[in-house]
Design a protein around this motif. Structure first.
Motif, PDB file in Angstrom:
ATOM      1  N   LEU A 221       2.109  -1.886  -0.709  1.00 26.87           N
ATOM      2  CA  LEU A 221       0.861  -1.220  -0.314  1.00 26.87           C
ATOM      3  C   LEU A 221       1.012   0.288  -0.490  1.00 26.87           C
ATOM      4  O   LEU A 221       0.717   1.066   0.405  1.00 26.87           O
ATOM      5  CB  LEU A 221       0.511  -1.553   1.143  1.00 26.87           C
ATOM      6  CG  LEU A 221       0.279  -3.024   1.485  1.00 26.87           C
ATOM      7  CD1 LEU A 221       0.000  -3.184   2.978  1.00 26.87           C
ATOM      8  CD2 LEU A 221      -0.866  -3.611   0.662  1.00 26.87           C
ATOM      9  N   GLY A 222       1.474   0.677  -1.658  1.00 30.51           N
ATOM     10  CA  GLY A 222       1.681   2.093  -1.920  1.00 30.51           C
ATOM     11  C   GLY A 222       3.051   2.556  -1.443  1.00 30.51           C
ATOM     12  O   GLY A 222       3.813   1.792  -0.867  1.00 30.51           O
ATOM     13  N   PRO A 223       3.374   3.818  -1.660  1.00 28.50           N
ATOM     14  CA  PRO A 223       4.720   4.315  -1.391  1.00 28.50           C
ATOM     15  C   PRO A 223       5.017   4.585   0.084  1.00 28.50           C
ATOM     16  O   PRO A 223       6.168   4.786   0.454  1.00 28.50           O
ATOM     17  CB  PRO A 223       4.768   5.626  -2.187  1.00 28.50           C
ATOM     18  CG  PRO A 223       3.347   6.092  -2.226  1.00 28.50           C
ATOM     19  CD  PRO A 223       2.522   4.844  -2.317  1.00 28.50           C
ATOM     20  N   ARG A 224       4.001   4.607   0.928  1.00 32.49           N
ATOM     21  CA  ARG A 224       4.225   4.921   2.346  1.00 32.49           C
ATOM     22  C   ARG A 224       4.401   3.647   3.169  1.00 32.49           C
ATOM     23  O   ARG A 224       3.776   2.636   2.890  1.00 32.49           O
ATOM     24  CB  ARG A 224       3.048   5.744   2.888  1.00 32.49           C
ATOM     25  CG  ARG A 224       2.980   7.153   2.287  1.00 32.49           C
ATOM     26  CD  ARG A 224       1.613   7.779   2.461  1.00 32.49           C
ATOM     27  NE  ARG A 224       0.581   7.053   1.708  1.00 32.49           N
ATOM     28  CZ  ARG A 224       0.370   7.191   0.403  1.00 32.49           C
ATOM     29  NH1 ARG A 224       1.137   8.017  -0.306  1.00 32.49           N
ATOM     30  NH2 ARG A 224      -0.570   6.507  -0.206  1.00 32.49           N
ATOM     31  N   ILE A 225       5.229   3.715   4.190  1.00 30.03           N
ATOM     32  CA  ILE A 225       5.448   2.582   5.069  1.00 30.03           C
ATOM     33  C   ILE A 225       4.442   2.660   6.214  1.00 30.03           C
ATOM     34  O   ILE A 225       4.366   3.667   6.930  1.00 30.03           O
ATOM     35  CB  ILE A 225       6.892   2.577   5.629  1.00 30.03           C
ATOM     36  CG1 ILE A 225       7.888   2.582   4.471  1.00 30.03           C
ATOM     37  CG2 ILE A 225       7.106   1.367   6.538  1.00 30.03           C
ATOM     38  CD1 ILE A 225       7.704   1.445   3.480  1.00 30.03           C
TER      39      ILE A 225
END
Length: 258
Positions: A221-225
């Protein structure tokens, strides 16, 4: 205009008394008057405009005026599966996911869940279903999402979803970025999609193996957690963009001339 769900069929010309809870909200909370209009959703998920005729004996009586050609549902049916999370996070997930178009929400204990519902599950689901109803009214949905509790992930595996996804932190860390866009954007209208999201501790390797062996595709879901309550909402926003908004990009806008 207020928006309510009724467990009955409706036809223009009908004159009906509204259920006690809806009558109380209109009369005592909103101080509605004769002549005010409301939207009512029938058991067939059709929206009607109605007008208040009279208020008597704590009951609001209305006339059904016309059927409204309104459908705000996503073109795909999205089921969100969330691992049990702490405090009021399940309520937040249900409220916001309902506003964003989810068709069903399932809560399930997972290996790294901190909380356990056990004997409280019926009470918890009843409360969460009330949250879903309120959010569906607020967002003028045609459908109130179903909220369900399952004892384990394996209970998911017999349902015939068209697309099965699992949000996996390690996929995001590895830079996986194609599955969400490619698979959701390629879904046909009416397709059923299920997406699994872990609790605060994430999804264990054993659970990922179990899900993968049963057709669930890991997605980033994209680079951020993201937090456990944020990830399902990101996913639903992506579903909206990819299935109902992207198709409108090439359509000419209908702007009034100044």
């Amino acid at each position: 205009m207020q928006h309510y769900f009724l467990n009955r069929t409706l036809t223009p010309g009908d004159q009906i008394g509204l259920p006690a809870e809806i009558s109380h909200h209109l009369d005592r909370v909103l101080r509605s008057q004769v002549g005010d209009e409301v939207e009512l959703v029938s058991s067939q998920q059709v929206v009607f405009k109605a007008q208040i005729d009279r208020i008597a004996d704590r009951t609001v009586f209305v006339s059904i005026i016309e059927k409204l050609a309104v459908n705000v549902e996503l073109p795909v049916s999205v089921t969100v599966v969330s691992g049990l999370s702490k405090r009021n996070k399940p309520e937040l997930i249900v409220q916001k996911a309902t506003e964003m178009g989810a068709s069903k929400l399932i809560f399930v204990p997972m290996a790294w869940s901190v909380v356990k519902w056990a004997q409280k599950s019926d009470k918890k689901i009843k409360r969460l279903q009330e949250v879903a109803l309120s959010a569906a009214e607020q967002s003028h949905r045609n459908v109130v999402p179903t909220v369900q509790y399952l004892d384990n992930l394996a209970a998911l595996f017999n349902d015939p979803f068209d697309l099965k996804l699992v949000a996996y932190e390690e996929s995001a860390k590895a830079g996986e970025a194609a599955n969400l866009v490619k698979l959701v954007a390629g879904s046909q209208p009416g397709a059923s999609i299920v997406a699994v999201f872990g609790p605060e501790g994430g999804i264990s390797p054993t659970e990922i193996d179990q899900l993968s062996q049963n057709g669930f595709i890991p997605m980033g879901l994209g680079p951020r957690i993201m937090r456990t309550e944020t990830a399902p909402l990101y996913f639903l926003a992506a579903c909206s963009v990819l299935t109902e908004l992207a198709g409108k990009l090439n359509k000419p806008a209908n702007h009034d001339k100044i």
